[in-house]
Design a protein around this motif. Structure first.
Motif, short mmCIF file in Angstrom:
data_model
loop_
_atom_site.label_atom_id
_atom_site.label_comp_id
_atom_site.label_asym_id
_atom_site.label_seq_id
_atom_site.Cartn_x
_atom_site.Cartn_y
_atom_site.Cartn_z
N ILE A 83 7.28 11.23 1.00
CA ILE A 83 8.53 10.42 1.67
C ILE A 83 8.79 9.37 0.59
O ILE A 83 10.03 9.32 0.38
N LEU A 84 7.72 8.74 0.26
CA LEU A 84 8.14 7.71 -0.89
C LEU A 84 8.68 8.41 -2.12
O LEU A 84 9.64 7.64 -2.90
N GLU A 85 8.49 9.50 -2.37
CA GLU A 85 8.82 9.93 -3.95
C GLU A 85 9.94 11.00 -3.52
O GLU A 85 10.91 11.11 -4.59
N LYS A 86 10.44 11.20 -2.35
CA LYS A 86 11.71 12.04 -2.38
C LYS A 86 12.64 11.78 -1.44
O LYS A 86 13.76 12.15 -1.61
N GLU A 87 12.13 11.12 -0.28
CA GLU A 87 12.91 10.84 1.00
C GLU A 87 13.45 9.30 1.13
O GLU A 87 14.25 9.21 2.17
N TYR A 110 18.38 0.04 1.28
CA TYR A 110 18.34 -0.14 2.76
C TYR A 110 16.85 -0.32 3.29
O TYR A 110 16.07 0.24 2.73
N PHE A 111 16.57 -1.10 4.11
CA PHE A 111 15.24 -1.20 4.79
C PHE A 111 14.65 0.30 5.04
O PHE A 111 15.49 1.19 5.60
N PHE A 112 13.35 0.40 4.87
CA PHE A 112 12.84 1.55 5.42
C PHE A 112 10.99 1.03 5.67
O PHE A 112 10.66 0.13 4.86
N VAL A 113 10.51 1.73 6.42
CA VAL A 113 9.47 1.52 7.03
C VAL A 113 8.40 2.60 6.66
O VAL A 113 8.53 3.86 6.91
N ALA A 119 1.93 2.22 -4.46
CA ALA A 119 2.91 1.16 -4.73
C ALA A 119 3.17 1.00 -6.06
O ALA A 119 4.16 0.52 -6.71
N ALA A 120 1.90 1.35 -6.95
CA ALA A 120 2.17 1.35 -8.28
C ALA A 120 3.12 2.20 -8.91
O ALA A 120 3.41 2.18 -10.02
N GLU A 121 3.20 3.34 -8.25
CA GLU A 121 4.05 4.44 -8.46
C GLU A 121 5.39 4.37 -8.04
O GLU A 121 6.53 4.92 -8.69
N THR A 122 5.74 4.12 -6.57
CA THR A 122 6.87 4.31 -5.94
C THR A 122 6.81 2.96 -5.12
O THR A 122 6.04 2.60 -4.50
N PRO A 123 8.28 2.43 -5.12
CA PRO A 123 8.43 0.96 -4.54
C PRO A 123 8.24 1.02 -3.03
O PRO A 123 8.55 2.11 -2.41
N VAL A 124 7.79 0.13 -2.27
CA VAL A 124 7.78 0.26 -0.97
C VAL A 124 8.25 -1.26 -0.30
O VAL A 124 8.50 -1.99 -1.00
N ASN A 125 8.73 -0.90 0.70
CA ASN A 125 9.54 -2.13 1.50
C ASN A 125 8.57 -2.56 2.55
O ASN A 125 7.63 -3.17 2.42
N ILE A 126 8.98 -2.24 3.63
CA ILE A 126 8.29 -2.61 5.09
C ILE A 126 7.10 -1.70 4.98
O ILE A 126 7.08 -0.40 5.08
N VAL A 127 5.83 -2.22 5.15
CA VAL A 127 4.55 -1.32 5.47
C VAL A 127 4.09 -1.97 6.84
O VAL A 127 3.65 -3.17 7.06
N ALA A 128 3.92 -0.92 7.68
CA ALA A 128 3.67 -1.21 9.08
C ALA A 128 2.13 -0.72 9.49
O ALA A 128 2.11 0.61 8.95
N SER A 129 1.50 -1.30 10.25
CA SER A 129 0.28 -0.83 10.71
C SER A 129 -0.10 -1.13 11.89
O SER A 129 0.33 -2.01 12.43
N ASP A 130 -1.30 -0.47 12.43
CA ASP A 130 -1.89 -1.00 13.65
C ASP A 130 -3.04 -2.23 13.33
O ASP A 130 -3.27 -2.09 11.96
#
Length: 320
Positions: free
Chosen positions: A232-236, A241-244, A287-298
């Protein structure tokens, strides 16, 4: 706290105001380009053992049996700390699933849910968040409302109208408008620090954002989660816009779930604790390869989750 904190001998223990302490180079980039820690099923610490079962559907008819409710609660709790403590720990995105109890004498009273209803109602929780936001005006909060269980056709429009009206009135001038393309600096300059994302059409309200995409692995297998999220991080992933990126574990919806819920001395929190360290190592590498935005966890207050996500912003400095 600064992004150079790792170099300091003194370990950072508080992330209560981490956004206001980011390097100036990050103050003018869009918020959807920042790495932001979030919590999945944020209110699940508050589940009411005395409520009826909301989900899964196959167990709803067994709501009157205490031991069944106890099992549901044991495998539905994904957070252990209150919203205030999550905020103080540095969490800035909240996954809030809304429901109305059947036969509630108050026609507009709403709760949160995950398996069971919460004890705390929606309006009480949002007033708590509003108070925290006022005490921390430079911290940007993202509240994602979704699911809306129990909103039937006869009452849906009234319930949505009441809830949206309440949110707009409660947060008022603190709400970041959809057209703002927010950065930290623009939010600070305008005195706005709350984003409300709403998974229901609200085109007439400039203060209410549309649904923020939440990508997750839909499995209990951490290897499969990593693989799906990498794709998903690499393709979609959305652009501008924000994404989780959700690290959360998900129980199977078929008979395979019995492999987990019939363990007498186990629960979802324990399974999460066993898997989260590996998922956090993967996030740092990915994250060193593809930017992340919101990272959600339990269990967002465990295993240096917040610190790990915040420190991903150092990568954004190197890319500029």
């Amino acid at each position: 706290m600064t992004l150079s904190a790792k170099k300091d001998k003194k370990k950072v223990t508080s992330y209560c105001d981490w956004m206001s302490q980011l390097p100036p180079e990050l103050h003018n980039i869009p918020l959807y380009d920042l790495a932001i820690p979030g919590s999945h099923d944020s209110m699940s610490y508050d589940l009411d053992i005395n409520s009826s079962i909301v989900e899964p559907d196959r167990l709803r008819r067994l709501s009157k049996i205490y031991c069944v409710r106890k099992i549901v609660r044991k495998w539905a709790i994904t957070q252990e700390e209150t919203i205030t403590r999550q905020l103080d720990a540095g969490v800035r995105y909240f996954d809030l699933r809304i429901a109305r109890k059947a036969h509630d004498h108050d026609p507009t009273r709403l709760y949160f849910y995950h398996g069971l209803y919460t004890r705390t109602d929606v309006e009480t929780l949002f007033e708590t968040i509003r108070d925290w936001a006022e005490r921390h005006p430079r911290e940007i909060l993202i509240l994602a409302l979704s699911h809306f269980k129990g909103f039937d056709k006869a009452t849906s429009a009234q319930l949505h109208g009441h809830l949206i009206g309440f949110l707009v009135t409660l947060f008022g001038a603190k709400l970041i408008h959809v057209r703002d393309a927010p950065t930290l600096r623009s939010c600070w300059d305008k005195g706005r620090n709350v984003i409300v994302s709403y998974d229901y059409p609200t085109n007439q309200h400039n203060e209410i954002w549309s649904k923020i995409p939440f990508f997750y692995g839909d499995t209990m297998n951490t290897t499969h989660i990593e693989s799906k999220l990498q794709h998903i991080l690499e393709k979609e992933r959305p652009v501008q816009y924000f994404f989780v990126c959700g690290l959360n574990l998900t129980l199977p919806e078929d008979a395979r779930t019995l492999r987990y819920i019939l363990r007498p001395c186990d629960n979802l929190a324990n399974v999460i604790r066993r898997g989260l360290p590996r998922l956090l190592r993967w996030v740092k590498l990915q994250a060193a390869e593809t930017p992340v935005n919101i990272v959600a966890s339990d269990l967002v207050t465990c295993d240096d989750f917040v610190q790990t996500v915040i420190e991903l912003n150092a990568l954004k400095l190197t890319r500029r």
